[in-house]
Each structure stands twice: as C-alpha cells, then as structure tokens.
Design a protein around this motif. Structure first.
Motif, PDB file in Angstrom:
ATOM      1  N   ILE A   1      30.822  28.728  58.937  1.00 42.05           N
ATOM      2  CA  ILE A   1      30.566  29.407  57.493  1.00 42.05           C
ATOM      3  C   ILE A   1      30.387  28.225  56.486  1.00 42.05           C
ATOM      4  O   ILE A   1      29.442  28.503  55.465  1.00 42.05           O
ATOM      5  CB  ILE A   1      32.031  30.476  57.467  1.00 42.05           C
ATOM      6  CG1 ILE A   1      31.892  31.323  58.398  1.00 42.05           C
ATOM      7  CG2 ILE A   1      31.834  31.005  56.019  1.00 42.05           C
ATOM      8  CD1 ILE A   1      33.275  32.174  58.305  1.00 42.05           C
ATOM      9  N   ALA A   2      31.324  27.308  56.472  1.00 38.80           N
ATOM     10  CA  ALA A   2      31.142  26.363  55.238  1.00 38.80           C
ATOM     11  C   ALA A   2      29.679  25.521  55.433  1.00 38.80           C
ATOM     12  O   ALA A   2      29.126  25.649  54.270  1.00 38.80           O
ATOM     13  CB  ALA A   2      32.233  25.318  55.292  1.00 38.80           C
TER      14      ALA A   2
ATOM     15  N   GLN B   1      27.308  28.094  54.081  1.00 31.30           N
ATOM     16  CA  GLN B   1      27.113  28.012  52.714  1.00 31.30           C
ATOM     17  C   GLN B   1      26.504  26.760  52.011  1.00 31.30           C
ATOM     18  O   GLN B   1      25.794  26.964  50.703  1.00 31.30           O
ATOM     19  CB  GLN B   1      28.729  28.381  52.099  1.00 31.30           C
ATOM     20  CG  GLN B   1      29.138  29.812  52.369  1.00 31.30           C
ATOM     21  CD  GLN B   1      30.430  29.863  51.832  1.00 31.30           C
ATOM     22  OE1 GLN B   1      31.479  29.356  51.789  1.00 31.30           O
ATOM     23  NE2 GLN B   1      30.586  30.966  50.893  1.00 31.30           N
TER      24      GLN B   1
ATOM     25  N   VAL C   1      34.580  27.863  63.661  1.00 30.89           N
ATOM     26  CA  VAL C   1      33.912  29.109  62.886  1.00 30.89           C
ATOM     27  C   VAL C   1      33.885  28.990  61.478  1.00 30.89           C
ATOM     28  O   VAL C   1      32.884  29.244  60.702  1.00 30.89           O
ATOM     29  CB  VAL C   1      34.510  30.674  63.440  1.00 30.89           C
ATOM     30  CG1 VAL C   1      33.823  31.599  62.782  1.00 30.89           C
ATOM     31  CG2 VAL C   1      34.473  30.825  64.851  1.00 30.89           C
ATOM     32  N   ARG C   2      35.119  28.604  60.940  1.00 31.65           N
ATOM     33  CA  ARG C   2      35.358  28.444  59.349  1.00 31.65           C
ATOM     34  C   ARG C   2      34.442  27.191  59.209  1.00 31.65           C
ATOM     35  O   ARG C   2      33.701  27.498  57.950  1.00 31.65           O
ATOM     36  CB  ARG C   2      36.789  28.051  59.107  1.00 31.65           C
ATOM     37  CG  ARG C   2      37.761  29.200  59.320  1.00 31.65           C
ATOM     38  CD  ARG C   2      39.070  28.733  58.934  1.00 31.65           C
ATOM     39  NE  ARG C   2      40.115  30.091  58.934  1.00 31.65           N
ATOM     40  CZ  ARG C   2      40.370  30.837  57.760  1.00 31.65           C
ATOM     41  NH1 ARG C   2      40.177  30.431  56.666  1.00 31.65           N
ATOM     42  NH2 ARG C   2      41.335  31.578  57.898  1.00 31.65           N
ATOM     43  N   ASN C   3      34.260  26.213  59.947  1.00 33.21           N
ATOM     44  CA  ASN C   3      33.289  25.280  59.539  1.00 33.21           C
ATOM     45  C   ASN C   3      32.072  25.646  59.670  1.00 33.21           C
ATOM     46  O   ASN C   3      31.075  25.098  58.738  1.00 33.21           O
ATOM     47  CB  ASN C   3      33.425  23.948  60.428  1.00 33.21           C
ATOM     48  CG  ASN C   3      34.757  23.193  59.728  1.00 33.21           C
ATOM     49  OD1 ASN C   3      34.644  22.285  58.740  1.00 33.21           O
ATOM     50  ND2 ASN C   3      35.963  23.237  60.390  1.00 33.21           N
TER      51      ASN C   3
END
Lengths: 177, 138
Positions: free
Chosen positions: B56-57, B60, B52-54
């Motif tokens: 988001i990255a 962006q 999930v964090r990736n």
C-alpha cells in the motif's frame, strides 16, 4: 500516387498508435516522491490505530465524503464524492468563444469525482507511533461528458487543511515526517 | 511507386497483427508462465500483514490511490490517474515456511501491461520499502 502516399501515412499512424505503451515513468519513483510523501503524511503520538482511522473517517465525513471501503487490519479507508467543477472563468471563456465563432456547443468543466485513500501505518523509526497518509485523486468531466482532467491532487493547502482537521479530531499534535 | 506499395502492404499487415498476436500469446502455456514469473517475486519474510502494508505504501509513493484491500486475502487494488489510467492488483500470500510471494498485475487504459520493465520498477520500489530483497521465482 498521392492517394497511396496518404494510405502509407495513415497506416503508419495506425501502427504507431495501435498498441498503447505505458509511459516510461509510470512505475518509477519520481524525483519528488519523498516530498510528496511528506506532504501527504503526518506522524501521530498514538499507538491506537483504530482511533486514528476513525478520526480520519470523521474528518472525511465533515468534508462531505462518503466512505467506499474500509479494512481496519491494514489501516485503510477509501472515500469519494461528486462535486461541482464549474469554473466561472472557464464559462466566460466558453461564452466569449461561442459569441466569436457562433458555435454554442463550447464545452466547459461541469462535474468532478474526487477519490481519497487514507492509510495508517506503524512508524518504522519510532515504535508506538503511527503515520497517517492521505492521497486525493480527481477526474473532471465537461458539459459534453468528456473527461478533461484525471490527476493526483498535489496542492499543499488541501493536505495541510486535512491534517489540521485531523489533528483537532484526535486531540493530538501532528508531526512532519 | 512500387516501394510505396510494398511499404503500404507491410504496414497494413503490421497493423492487423501487432496487437492481436501478443494478445493470443497470453493463453499460450509457455508465455503464461513467463508472464507469471515477471509479475511475481518472493521475499524472505513470513509477516504477510507487513508486506501488504508496504505494498500500500509503495503504491501511494507511485501516486496510486487505493481502491480496496483485504488483509485476509492479502489483496490490494489501486488506480493511478495522470492523464491516463493504470489499474493494478497486488496479491500477497505465504510461500513455503519462510517466504511470502507477491504477485502484481496491471492494466494501462484498456490493455494489460506485459512489459517486464514495469513490474521490475514496481518490485524495486517495493523492496526498498520492505528493506528486503525481491527474489525472482522460477
């Protein structure tokens, strides 16, 4: 004959515009995406993600934003604000145009909504450090309520200004990534 | 004259059917499976939070601003403004014991995006960010 010709042209236009297609580059990493990432990110020597997120919230509050959403398990804060978008140069232009054409309905930019997402991410290269990334986006409406601009903000000063404040807020030095 | 007439009529027919027919296909069984498979990839990892964090990255990197996210549900919603608007939701969930599946769907202005190339480009950017290969699901 002429009438039919018009019909063909109009229906051709309709066919072309009927289905909107996504711009080819919308999901492609742009040539400047690495520079953009560097512009929008800083690395901090801290393992405390919550402190970094909370410092980001404080800076956003200092800048007049209200927080819309937070998800601390993913290191995310989203915030927004409405602001004036009146540009004196544009008003002068509108007045001049109105004088020239007699049309007093000339529109100029009036209001903008700025949206921000502030994200913290554990550094993949250096363990125990966090990368903070912020992105700004704005929509501008004119005096007639039409959208005149919708864009990602890419001004260097805005990002530098934000990270200067963030560094002061966390008492840490920000490193370029 | 006659040719013009034929062109006009066929154009008119095209105008009326072009969008409507593709929209109808969404609720047809076969195409729904096709749509889901082009919007979904599986990755060989069980670290959902990292995926999930990736996501988001990656969003962006693609100039999206994140609207909201939920770690437990594994969802991220983001918007891109660039003269147009693209709104996208990505949901991440465990798949079996060794994999994580990522599903994305996006809307361009008022129309849902059904072009497979768009999703291929998104997953290609995501797999670079994750250092993992995106597997197609059948």
């Amino acid at each position: 004959m002429n009438y039919l010709r018009y019909c063909v042209v109009i229906s051709l236009l309709l066919v072309v515009s009927g289905c909107q297609t996504v711009p080819k580059d919308a999901f492609k990493l742009s040539a400047t995406s690495l520079q953009d990432r560097q512009l929008q990110s800083r690395m901090y020597d801290t393992a405390d993600e919550i402190a970094l997120l909370s410092a980001g919230i404080h800076v956003l509050q200092d800048l007049g934003y209200t927080v819309d959403e937070t998800e601390k398990n993913l290191g995310l804060v989203t915030a927004s604000k409405h602001a004036d978008a009146v540009n004196s140069g544009q008003i002068a232009g509108a007045v001049f145009l109105a004088l020239l054409t007699g049309n007093v309905q000339t529109a100029y930019d009036k209001e903008q909504k700025i949206k921000v997402s502030f994200v913290t991410l554990p550094s993949k290269k250096e363990k125990g450090k966090y990368i903070a990334r912020i992105t700004f986006q704005r929509t501008v409406w004119n005096t007639q309520g039409q959208i005149t601009t919708s864009e990602t903000v890419k001004d260097k000063e805005i990002y530098n200004g934000f990270f200067d404040k963030l560094s002061k807020s966390v008492f840490l030095e920000a490193h370029q990534i | 004259m006659n040719i013009l007439k034929i062109i006009f009529v066929s154009m008119l027919a095209l105008t009326m059917t072009a969008c409507v027919s593709t929209r109808h296909k969404i609720i047809e069984g076969g195409n729904q499976v096709k749509l889901r498979s082009m919007q979904t990839r599986a990755f060989d990892t069980t670290d959902k939070n990292n995926v999930v964090r990736n996501v988001i990255a990656t969003l962006q990197d693609l100039n999206f601003v994140i609207d909201k996210a939920d770690a437990d549900l594994g969802t991220v919603t983001a918007t891109k403004l660039s003269g147009y608007q693209i709104k996208m939701t990505v949901s991440v969930r465990p798949k079996g014991k060794t994999q994580t599946s990522v599903r994305a769907n996006a809307q361009y202005n008022l129309e849902p995006i059904q072009d497979p190339v768009v999703y291929q480009q998104f997953f290609s950017a995501l797999q670079k960010s994750l250092f993992l290969t995106a597997h197609s699901i059948e």
